[in-house]
Design a protein around this motif. Sequence first.
Motif, PDB file in Angstrom:
ATOM      1  N   SER A  39       0.843  -1.189   0.000  1.00  0.00           N
ATOM      2  CA  SER A  39       0.000   0.000   0.000  1.00  0.00           C
ATOM      3  C   SER A  39       0.881   1.244   0.000  1.00  0.00           C
ATOM      4  O   SER A  39       2.034   1.214   0.441  1.00  0.00           O
ATOM      5  CB  SER A  39      -0.907   0.002   1.237  1.00  0.00           C
ATOM      6  N   ARG A  40       0.329   2.368  -0.482  1.00  0.00           N
ATOM      7  CA  ARG A  40       1.110   3.596  -0.526  1.00  0.00           C
ATOM      8  C   ARG A  40       1.610   4.026   0.859  1.00  0.00           C
ATOM      9  O   ARG A  40       2.788   4.371   1.009  1.00  0.00           O
ATOM     10  CB  ARG A  40       0.272   4.705  -1.183  1.00  0.00           C
ATOM     11  N   PRO A  41       0.753   4.017   1.909  1.00  0.00           N
ATOM     12  CA  PRO A  41       1.267   4.388   3.238  1.00  0.00           C
ATOM     13  C   PRO A  41       2.399   3.484   3.706  1.00  0.00           C
ATOM     14  O   PRO A  41       3.380   3.947   4.283  1.00  0.00           O
ATOM     15  CB  PRO A  41       0.037   4.261   4.142  1.00  0.00           C
ATOM     16  N   ARG A  42       2.265   2.193   3.437  1.00  0.00           N
ATOM     17  CA  ARG A  42       3.314   1.270   3.876  1.00  0.00           C
ATOM     18  C   ARG A  42       4.611   1.518   3.111  1.00  0.00           C
ATOM     19  O   ARG A  42       5.695   1.469   3.685  1.00  0.00           O
ATOM     20  CB  ARG A  42       2.825  -0.163   3.671  1.00  0.00           C
ATOM     21  N   GLU A  43       4.500   1.784   1.801  1.00  0.00           N
ATOM     22  CA  GLU A  43       5.696   2.109   1.023  1.00  0.00           C
ATOM     23  C   GLU A  43       6.364   3.370   1.551  1.00  0.00           C
ATOM     24  O   GLU A  43       7.590   3.436   1.667  1.00  0.00           O
ATOM     25  CB  GLU A  43       5.346   2.276  -0.462  1.00  0.00           C
ATOM     26  N   MET A  44       5.553   4.387   1.858  1.00  0.00           N
ATOM     27  CA  MET A  44       6.104   5.647   2.351  1.00  0.00           C
ATOM     28  C   MET A  44       6.811   5.445   3.692  1.00  0.00           C
ATOM     29  O   MET A  44       7.893   6.005   3.922  1.00  0.00           O
ATOM     30  CB  MET A  44       4.994   6.683   2.491  1.00  0.00           C
ATOM     31  N   MET A  45       6.214   4.647   4.579  1.00  0.00           N
ATOM     32  CA  MET A  45       6.836   4.395   5.868  1.00  0.00           C
ATOM     33  C   MET A  45       8.131   3.604   5.700  1.00  0.00           C
ATOM     34  O   MET A  45       9.120   3.850   6.408  1.00  0.00           O
ATOM     35  CB  MET A  45       5.878   3.650   6.793  1.00  0.00           C
ATOM     36  N   GLY A  46       8.134   2.681   4.747  1.00  0.00           N
ATOM     37  CA  GLY A  46       9.354   1.932   4.488  1.00  0.00           C
ATOM     38  C   GLY A  46      10.474   2.826   3.982  1.00  0.00           C
ATOM     39  O   GLY A  46      11.643   2.682   4.374  1.00  0.00           O
ATOM     40  N   LYS A  47      10.135   3.773   3.109  1.00  0.00           N
ATOM     41  CA  LYS A  47      11.141   4.705   2.590  1.00  0.00           C
ATOM     42  C   LYS A  47      11.647   5.629   3.691  1.00  0.00           C
ATOM     43  O   LYS A  47      12.841   5.959   3.740  1.00  0.00           O
ATOM     44  CB  LYS A  47      10.549   5.508   1.432  1.00  0.00           C
ATOM     45  N   LEU A  48      10.738   6.054   4.577  1.00  0.00           N
ATOM     46  CA  LEU A  48      11.156   6.900   5.689  1.00  0.00           C
ATOM     47  C   LEU A  48      12.115   6.142   6.602  1.00  0.00           C
ATOM     48  O   LEU A  48      13.146   6.683   7.038  1.00  0.00           O
ATOM     49  CB  LEU A  48       9.935   7.367   6.481  1.00  0.00           C
ATOM     50  N   TYR A  49      11.788   4.894   6.896  1.00  0.00           N
ATOM     51  CA  TYR A  49      12.683   4.082   7.731  1.00  0.00           C
ATOM     52  C   TYR A  49      14.049   3.945   7.062  1.00  0.00           C
ATOM     53  O   TYR A  49      15.100   4.107   7.718  1.00  0.00           O
ATOM     54  CB  TYR A  49      12.094   2.694   7.969  1.00  0.00           C
ATOM     55  N   ALA A  50      14.076   3.643   5.755  1.00  0.00           N
ATOM     56  CA  ALA A  50      15.337   3.467   5.046  1.00  0.00           C
ATOM     57  C   ALA A  50      16.176   4.738   5.096  1.00  0.00           C
ATOM     58  O   ALA A  50      17.399   4.688   5.266  1.00  0.00           O
ATOM     59  CB  ALA A  50      15.070   3.060   3.603  1.00  0.00           C
ATOM     60  N   LEU A  51      15.514   5.891   4.951  1.00  0.00           N
ATOM     61  CA  LEU A  51      16.230   7.160   5.009  1.00  0.00           C
ATOM     62  C   LEU A  51      16.848   7.375   6.386  1.00  0.00           C
ATOM     63  O   LEU A  51      18.029   7.733   6.504  1.00  0.00           O
ATOM     64  CB  LEU A  51      15.275   8.307   4.664  1.00  0.00           C
ATOM     65  N   LEU A  52      16.052   7.157   7.433  1.00  0.00           N
ATOM     66  CA  LEU A  52      16.570   7.323   8.787  1.00  0.00           C
ATOM     67  C   LEU A  52      17.719   6.350   9.067  1.00  0.00           C
ATOM     68  O   LEU A  52      18.726   6.723   9.682  1.00  0.00           O
ATOM     69  CB  LEU A  52      15.448   7.100   9.806  1.00  0.00           C
TER      70      LEU A  52
END
Length: 268
Positions: free
Chosen positions: A134-147
């Motif tokens: 899902s889009r929210p899950r993808e966004m959270m995954g990208k945020l985690y990867a960035l951090l």
Amino acid sequence: MTMQLSIVIPAYNEHERLSRSLEILCAHLARSGHRDAEVIVVDDGSTDDTAALVREWTVRWPALRLLQLRPNQGKGAAVRAGVAASHGDVVAFTDADLSAPIEQLELLLRDLDDAEIAILSRALPGTRLERRQSRPREMMGKLYALLAQVLVIRGVPDAQCGLKVYRGDLGRELFAKTRESGVLFDTEVIALAAQRGARISQRPALWRHDPASTLRFGLTGSIGIAFALLRLKLRHRLVFAVRVTGPIRSYERSPAYPQAIPVPGTKG
């Protein structure tokens, strides 16, 4: 010399999905010459019939073993227990839903020719997504990867894709030093490996997201993960994020990538 392979599968209330996945895994190992591979399912305090299912399978699959944790301790704790119990020259772990199709295991095993750890990545050019999150899950995954890249490890844009292989002794050594029991365990292992100077191979993944996945993200959880990354950073005395070294593979046309859909913005 014949390579002894161990595969660890963490499982929490996975009776339905694991039933299908064990069929697929057993058939693949027989086809690919790993019929005697050690397979360890770690039941992480399940309240369904996960353990009973695995016990049924051990009758017809002698190389399959069941470990049980009580109570539920988290995915990281389950993988750590499975790796500690393994005996293989190479140790792999895969998610119970096989969202990263097991056919890619052969590519990762080959990647160990010039690396100590081989992982898949959903963030490299050539990635194939047959079913997106899902889009929210993808966004959270990208945020985690960035951090994670800012605070802990540089050079690994996706530390959490669910199929990895390790040289056995190194994998057991690294997991024995981990303390994260939840979703950060992948990042901790890679950080420890990078500190040690281990070469980590990365390969674009074929990925089929399972919508029944039990992992959930939210704002509160995201804040908790940010603090957990800081805790990990302090625990291992990472003044700066440690840089990962090792080969980055390109997309290969092979049975491991059948008719998948390229991710927009990537090449392959």
